[in-house]
Design an enzyme around this catalytic site. Structure first.
Site, PDB file in Angstrom:
ATOM      1  N   LYS A  52       7.534 -24.994  84.025  1.00  0.00           N
ATOM      2  CA  LYS A  52       6.624 -25.770  83.171  1.00  0.00           C
ATOM      3  C   LYS A  52       5.276 -25.068  83.127  1.00  0.00           C
ATOM      4  O   LYS A  52       4.676 -24.778  84.171  1.00  0.00           O
ATOM      5  CB  LYS A  52       6.497 -27.192  83.760  1.00  0.00           C
ATOM      6  CG  LYS A  52       5.978 -28.235  82.814  1.00  0.00           C
ATOM      7  CD  LYS A  52       6.111 -29.610  83.465  1.00  0.00           C
ATOM      8  CE  LYS A  52       5.609 -30.713  82.572  1.00  0.00           C
ATOM      9  NZ  LYS A  52       5.587 -32.012  83.282  1.00  0.00           N
TER      10      LYS A  52
HETATM   11  O1  G3P Z   1       5.218 -36.110  81.379  1.00  0.00           O
HETATM   12  C1  G3P Z   1       3.846 -36.234  81.237  1.00  0.00           C
HETATM   13  C2  G3P Z   1       3.376 -37.349  82.039  1.00  0.00           C
HETATM   14  O2  G3P Z   1       3.555 -37.134  83.405  1.00  0.00           O
HETATM   15  C3  G3P Z   1       2.038 -37.850  81.727  1.00  0.00           C
HETATM   16  O3  G3P Z   1       2.205 -39.196  81.704  1.00  0.00           O
HETATM   17  O4  G3P Z   1       1.500 -41.516  81.824  1.00  0.00           O
HETATM   18  O5  G3P Z   1       0.194 -39.724  83.052  1.00  0.00           O
HETATM   19  O6  G3P Z   1       0.109 -39.881  80.571  1.00  0.00           O
HETATM   20  P1  G3P Z   1       0.922 -40.130  81.792  1.00  0.00           P
END
Ligand code: G3P
Length: 217
Positions: free
Chosen positions: A87
């Site tokens: 990633k």
């Molecule tokens: O996959 C991306 C993710 O980990 C971010 O999610 O909820 O932190 O915006 P969030």
């Protein structure tokens, strides 16, 4: 649409895997830290545990922001297990590293994508997955689902093979709308997957079936 779970929590990964609908896992440095996994060796060890817990792709993020550092870290991560997807952040060095890994046949996921232009660059660099963060766009009053739809259109226009991995999914409606748009993959918390099970008419219908069965026996 493939279902990935977005967590480094082994219990939640196992619960989703046990349900029989899980296609992979995504993680990031914040999710690792949330589980108290710190230090390079512990993080590598944790990725190996995650790979054992699931079938399918496991995205493991580089920390380096320079090209050489990304190559070194990405190669170390990829050597852990064939399930690992390297990633890479959506910056110039990340795109260059994406091209390097895709030329070598190593799977990649370009993350922190917030625009169609960024997604176009990731596809041109041969990314296996591109990760637009729809929840974080919604957080700033911008339509995250529209970005997913726009990337779908551009990729379809040219037949790009890069899979749209809708990330920062927060709830069941995000999952359903991603499926309507034709996202290839979605990654979200366990609740965004298990929440799809629920409907009050299922519960009341099942209760009635069981009640009627008992009457006849
Ligand atoms: O996959 C991306 C993710 O980990 C971010 O999610 O909820 O932190 O915006 P969030």
């Amino acid at each position: 649409m493939k279902f990935f779970i977005d967590t480094a929590n082994l219990d939640q990964i196992k619960e989703a895997q046990d349900l029989g609908v899980l296609d992979g896992v995504t993680t990031n440095p914040s999710l690792m830290a949330k589980e108290g996994i710190t230090g390079a060796n512990n993080i590598l060890e944790h990725y190996t545990k995650i790979c054992k817990a699931v079938e399918g792709d496991v995205s493991a993020e580089v920390i380096a922001t320079d090209y050489e550092g990304m190559i070194a870290q990405g190669e170390e991560l990829a050597a852990l297990n064939p399930q690992i997807v390297v990633k890479l952040p959506m910056i110039a060095a990340g795109i260059k590293a994406c091209k390097y890994f895709s030329d070598k046949g190593i799977k990649t996921n370009v993350t922190l994508v917030f625009s169609v232009g960024q997604a176009l660059l990731a596809a041109k660099a041969g990314a296996t997955y591109v990760s637009p963060f729809l929840g974080r766009l919604d957080d700033i009053s911008t339509d995250g689902l529209q970005l997913i739809a726009d990337i779908r259109q551009v990729y379809d226009n040219y037949g790009f093979k890069t899979q749209i991995l809708s990330a920062s999914v927060r709830n069941t409606m995000h999952v359903i709308n991603c499926a309507k748009i034709g996202s290839d993959v979605m990654t979200g918390p366990l609740s965004s997957i298990t929440g799809l099970l629920n409907h009050p008419l299922t519960d009341s219908g099942l209760a009635k079936f069981l009640e009627d069965y008992k009457k006849g026996n």
